[in-house]
Design an enzyme around this catalytic site. Structure first.
Site, PDB file in Angstrom:
ATOM      1  CE  LYS A  80       5.677  -1.982  -3.403  1.00 31.21           C
ATOM      2  NZ  LYS A  80       4.424  -2.048  -3.215  1.00 31.21           N
ATOM      3  CB  SER A 155       2.738  -3.587  -6.568  1.00 31.81           C
ATOM      4  OG  SER A 155       2.853  -2.644  -5.416  1.00 31.81           O
ATOM      5  CB  SER A 179       0.598  -3.342  -3.098  1.00 30.56           C
ATOM      6  OG  SER A 179      -0.079  -3.149  -4.314  1.00 30.56           O
TER       7      SER A 179
END
Length: 491
Positions: A80, A155, A179
């Site tokens: 990420k 997210s 997330s």
């Protein structure tokens, strides 16, 4: 598509260690897969082909020299874009850091490199991890491989989508209010949030410092546990890091995979089984509860009355911390700089930079947080929210005196269409309704696929006491042993 991209991380590592395939072959197969499908999925913001192949060659050279390889050596991983990577762009999904190449690796990334994993690149995310759908990325939304017109969660939707699209067998996410777990649920993958402080935040671009937790994403529970073992543990560079060893999550996942939960007591959270969730989600959850009972688990209902206040408390605490953390992005030290023509004051340059660099959701949360921390309102808003956080922690502690772990649906609904909720922030925030309490408490939680609703994945969440991460892996692996894994329609 190469069969290598369909394999689990465990299978790939075994083939590489045994010399049945090379890390370079595995890496090329996944890079080819990314090239074939990512124009439709948009899971990646940056693909580091050169770096990945170099790392893969190093693994092959070590094996050829007779060195013993780690349990994930040669396995590709997607990271990420919230974690710093030396020499590789780290944007946090924001224009304000577009093109920034950090001079150092985060602890998580360094541990991945030390373990011999192969970093494929950086995945898309909601800007500064603020969002529940990966629609708030400054670089465009990620699409759910189950239905390209739907969101992959957020997210960390890029990491979850990369797994579901078979672009990577492993991924790293970060979980501030759900997330990791929420994207796992809506993409049919596994997402685990470790105990806060059980994984290092050094090099993690901060959103909400008392909540942010890096963690593993995978397609199976065992793979997630293996990745957790690699990235977890004490880090002296992180003042919030717990000076204790990682619980044996791998052994727990293997024990759970036997399908025996005799002696395990699970609590169904009463507040998360009423209104608010789609009927299809609740039907899949109830079927999974029955399956866990058949594996020997004792199921009881547990009330956590203050969980209903978690959402408003979170949306005061997290924006307040983000308001403070994002003050460093001022157009002076690094990142974007707008209006510096020699005729404007520092304050004007800072204002123009933040106006151009931050997206609407980030600005919204900064404003909420700044207001909540302002003189005359601190005690009324931020102070009250912290009191609610204490009450939620007490609910967890009381529950864990009765049961070994808590279970609930991971999300109230399946993946919704792209664009369906961006005009209504409150409806977007509801996506994290069931995951936020665990972040406020600081304990571990995992989402594991438990069924389908209208042809889309549903996740079951397992929540455990702090530093009892092994419990959640055992329960999740046991459910996986009877429910199986889920495969999206071919891209």
């Amino acid at each position: 598509m190469s069969d290598l991209t369909r394999m689990t991380a465990t299978e790939i590592a075994g083939l590489v260690a045994g010399g049945e395939t090379s890390a370079v072959e595995v890496t090329r197969a996944h890079l080819d897969r990314i090239a074939a499908v990512d124009d439709r999925v948009h899971a990646f913001l940056h693909v580091d082909s050169e770096g990945a192949l170099a790392a893969a060659r190093a693994v092959d050279e070590r094996r050829a020299a007779g060195e013993e390889l780690g349990p994930l050596a040669g396995v590709p991983v997607a990271v990420k874009d919230v974690l710093t990577t030396k020499g590789v762009p780290t944007t946090v999904g924001s224009k304000i850091l577009e093109g920034w190449r950090p001079p150092y690796d985060s602890t998580i990334v360094q541990r991945l490199r030390d373990a011999g994993t192969v970093m494929l690149g950086k995945t898309n995310m909601d800007e500064f991890a603020m969002g529940s759908s990966t629609e708030y990325s400054a670089y465009g939304p990620t699409h759910n491989p189950w239905d390209l017109d739907r969101i992959p969660g957020g997210s960390g939707g890029g990491s979850a989508a990369a797994l579901a699209a078979y672009e990577a067998p492993l991924a790293i996410g970060s979980d501030t209010g759900g997330s990791i777990r929420q994207p796992g649920a809506v993409t049919g993958t596994v997402g685990a949030k470790p105990t806060y402080g059980g994984t290092s935040r050094y090099g993690l671009v901060a959103f909400s410092s008392s909540l942010d937790t890096p963690g593993p994403c995978a397609r199976t529970v065992l793979d997630a546990a293996l990745l957790h073992q690699v990235i977890g543990g004490h880090d002296p560079r992180d003042s919030t890091s717990i000076p204790a060893p990682v619980p044996d999550v791998v052994a727990a996942a293997k024990l759970g995979a036997t399908g025996d939960l005799t002696g395990v007591k699970l609590g169904v959270v009463t507040e998360f089984t009423g209104e608010g969730a789609e009927p299809g989600v609740m039907a899949a959850f109830r079927e999974s509860v029955d399956a866990l009972a058949k594996l020997g688990a004792e199921i009881v209902e547990v009330s956590c009355p203050h969980f209903r206040y978690a959402l408003p408390a979170y949306y005061l605490i997290a924006p307040s911390e983000c308001s403070s953390n994002l003050a460093r992005f001022d157009g002076v030290r690094f990142g974007l700089r707008v209006g510096d023509d020699g005729n404007r004051s520092l304050e004007e340059v800072m204002s123009l930079t933040r106006e151009a660099g931050f997206g609407a959701e980030v600005k919204r949360r900064i404003m909420i947080g700044t207001y909540a921390l302002s003189s005359g309102y601190y005690d009324a808003y931020y102070g009250q929210a912290q009191k609610v956080r204490t009450l939620i922690t007490r609910d967890f502690n009381a529950a864990f005196e009765q049961v070994d772990a808590l279970i609930s649906p991971t999300t109230p609904f399946v993946a919704f269409p792209i664009g369906a909720r961006t005009s209504d922030p409150y409806q977007m925030y509801l996506a994290d309704l069931f995951t936020i309490p665990t972040n406020l408490y600081g304990g571990p939680g995992i989402s594991v696929p438990c069924g389908l609703s209208d042809g889309l994945p549903v996740g079951l969440q397992v929540m455990a006491p702090t530093m009892a991460d092994d419990r959640m892996y055992r329960v999740a692996a046991a459910l996986e042993s009877v429910v199986g894994t889920f495969t999206p329609p071919a891209l």
